[in-house]
Design a protein around this motif. Structure first.
Motif, short mmCIF file in Angstrom:
data_model
loop_
_atom_site.label_atom_id
_atom_site.label_comp_id
_atom_site.label_asym_id
_atom_site.label_seq_id
_atom_site.Cartn_x
_atom_site.Cartn_y
_atom_site.Cartn_z
N ALA A 171 16.14 -10.92 -9.57
CA ALA A 171 15.55 -11.86 -10.53
C ALA A 171 16.66 -12.64 -11.23
O ALA A 171 17.64 -12.08 -11.69
CB ALA A 171 14.70 -11.13 -11.54
N GLN A 172 16.47 -13.95 -11.31
CA GLN A 172 17.42 -14.82 -11.98
C GLN A 172 16.81 -15.26 -13.30
O GLN A 172 15.74 -15.86 -13.32
CB GLN A 172 17.72 -16.04 -11.12
CG GLN A 172 18.22 -15.68 -9.73
CD GLN A 172 18.24 -16.88 -8.82
OE1 GLN A 172 18.78 -17.93 -9.17
NE2 GLN A 172 17.66 -16.75 -7.63
N LEU A 173 17.48 -14.97 -14.40
CA LEU A 173 17.00 -15.37 -15.71
C LEU A 173 17.31 -16.85 -15.94
O LEU A 173 18.48 -17.24 -15.99
CB LEU A 173 17.62 -14.52 -16.81
CG LEU A 173 17.12 -13.08 -16.94
CD1 LEU A 173 17.87 -12.34 -18.04
CD2 LEU A 173 15.62 -13.06 -17.22
N VAL A 191 12.36 -16.09 -19.33
CA VAL A 191 11.83 -16.63 -18.08
C VAL A 191 12.71 -16.19 -16.92
O VAL A 191 13.93 -16.31 -16.97
CB VAL A 191 11.76 -18.18 -18.11
CG1 VAL A 191 11.40 -18.72 -16.74
CG2 VAL A 191 10.73 -18.65 -19.13
N ALA A 192 12.06 -15.65 -15.87
CA ALA A 192 12.80 -15.18 -14.69
C ALA A 192 12.19 -15.78 -13.43
O ALA A 192 10.99 -16.05 -13.37
CB ALA A 192 12.77 -13.66 -14.62
N ILE A 212 7.36 -15.20 -15.44
CA ILE A 212 8.13 -14.88 -14.25
C ILE A 212 7.47 -15.58 -13.06
O ILE A 212 6.25 -15.75 -13.03
CB ILE A 212 8.22 -13.36 -14.01
CG1 ILE A 212 9.24 -13.04 -12.91
CG2 ILE A 212 6.85 -12.76 -13.68
CD1 ILE A 212 9.65 -11.57 -12.89
N GLY A 213 8.28 -16.04 -12.13
CA GLY A 213 7.76 -16.73 -10.96
C GLY A 213 8.42 -16.22 -9.70
O GLY A 213 9.55 -15.72 -9.72
N THR A 214 7.70 -16.36 -8.59
CA THR A 214 8.27 -16.08 -7.27
C THR A 214 8.20 -17.34 -6.43
O THR A 214 7.26 -18.13 -6.55
CB THR A 214 7.52 -14.94 -6.55
OG1 THR A 214 6.11 -15.20 -6.58
CG2 THR A 214 7.80 -13.61 -7.20
#
Length: 331
Positions: free
Chosen positions: A44-46, A51-52, A307-309
């Motif tokens: 995961a990138q913050l 927000v990630a 958070i998003g993918t």
């Protein structure tokens, strides 16, 4: 069985002192849930402290989550699935189109590519049903009771996609109608325009439907709000409820320069929808198909965790670049 409030009060990590109110307990649990979610989301990138973004397939990522990990979902999914296949994305980026229709420039302006939803075969439609049913089933599992899901669609496919979410067990709670003038439809018969000048093959689209769904409640709305912070929609103000018709023109200008994604939704629309998704402003918003990160930017702009993918590496890079600019846009 202990309630979420009782579990919060029994938490040994809490310092001794007066018992917190149910709102304080919810806020503490939401903060811990965010820390746990980030810790278990490898890679995961913050993009900000709240927000990630994870480069991952949405279904695979959701399947790894425990039940009830998320409080709301807001997403603009790949309507026809195939337009986001690698080969069609390559054609889009090269300007050759494929399943994407590259409209001609008009008055010096280059039009945004549009997916050709009408070319879907029976096999692709069946694949679409399976895809959205799988997304819906995982969404139902990972949402807390009363959690809302906002799903963007289009007039041609909304009935198919929305039905998949209802069949999975989510409650249909209405639709948000985004009033937006598009370039979709309204064309004369291809190759016979001069012969049939008075005919349009389809109406020119002037709206975009967003389905609203909710995971079934535990108890009444009030009980669910106290237990999970979900079950309703956040009002615009004490005097104004959230409304289901939102006039909003297409994304233009600086916003498109910041995030040149083919399906970019404007911040002035997304922020209203994202804000409504958490009735008490507590919890975690998830975008399974994060694209350029516009939903994540909308979340941080209204003060939410999100958070998003996104599985496409180029869109992940775009989101990393675009996020600060999208957050800074004034609406």
């Amino acid at each position: 069985m202990s309630s979420p409030q009782q579990l919060a009060l029994l938490d040994p990590s809490r310092p001794a002192g007066p018992a917190p109110s149910w709102r304080e307990a919810l806020a503490e649990r939401a903060a811990r849930a965010w820390e746990q979610l980030c810790a278990q989301s490898g890679g995961a990138q913050l993009l900000s402290p709240d927000v990630a973004l994870v480069q991952a397939d949405a279904l695979e990522w959701m399947r790894a989550l425990p039940p009830g990990a998320l409080h709301a979902i807001v997403t603009d999914p790949p309507y026809g699935v195939i337009e986001y296949d690698a080969k069609h994305q390559a054609k889009l980026r090269s300007g050759r189109g494929g399943v994407w229709r590259i409209p001609p420039s008009f008055d010096g302006a280059r039009r945004r590519p549009l997916p050709r939803f009408t070319v879907l075969s029976e096999t692709e439609v069946a694949r679409l049903r399976r895809f959205f049913r799988a997304v819906a089933e995982e969404a139902l599992r990972v949402l807390v009771p009363g959690g809302h899901l906002f799903l963007a669609s289009n007039p041609l496919l909304s009935s198919l996609t929305f039905t998949s979410f209802q069949q999975a067990g989510l409650e249909k709670r209405g639709e948000v109608i985004r009033l937006v003038q598009t370039l979709r439809g309204g064309d004369r018969p291809k190759g016979a325009e001069a012969e049939f000048p008075e005919v349009s093959v389809m109406p020119r689209s002037g709206w975009e439907p967003w389905g609203i769904f909710r995971k079934p409640l535990e108890g009444t709305v009030a009980e669910n709000l106290r237990a999970w912070g979900t079950g309703g929609l956040r009002r615009v103000s004490e005097d104004e409820p959230f409304k289901d018709v939102i006039p909003c023109s297409p994304t233009r200008g600086r916003e498109k320069e910041i995030a040149p994604h083919p399906s970019l939704k404007p911040q002035r629309f997304l922020r209203r929808v994202v804000r409504a998704s958490l009735p008490l402003g507590l919890g975690i918003v998830y975008d399974p198909f994060a694209g350029s990160g516009s939903t994540l930017a909308a979340a941080v702009a209204v003060g939410y965790r999100a958070i998003g993918t996104e599985r496409d590496a180029e869109y992940v890079e775009m989101a990393q670049r675009a996020f600060p600019g999208l957050v800074a846009i004034e609406v």
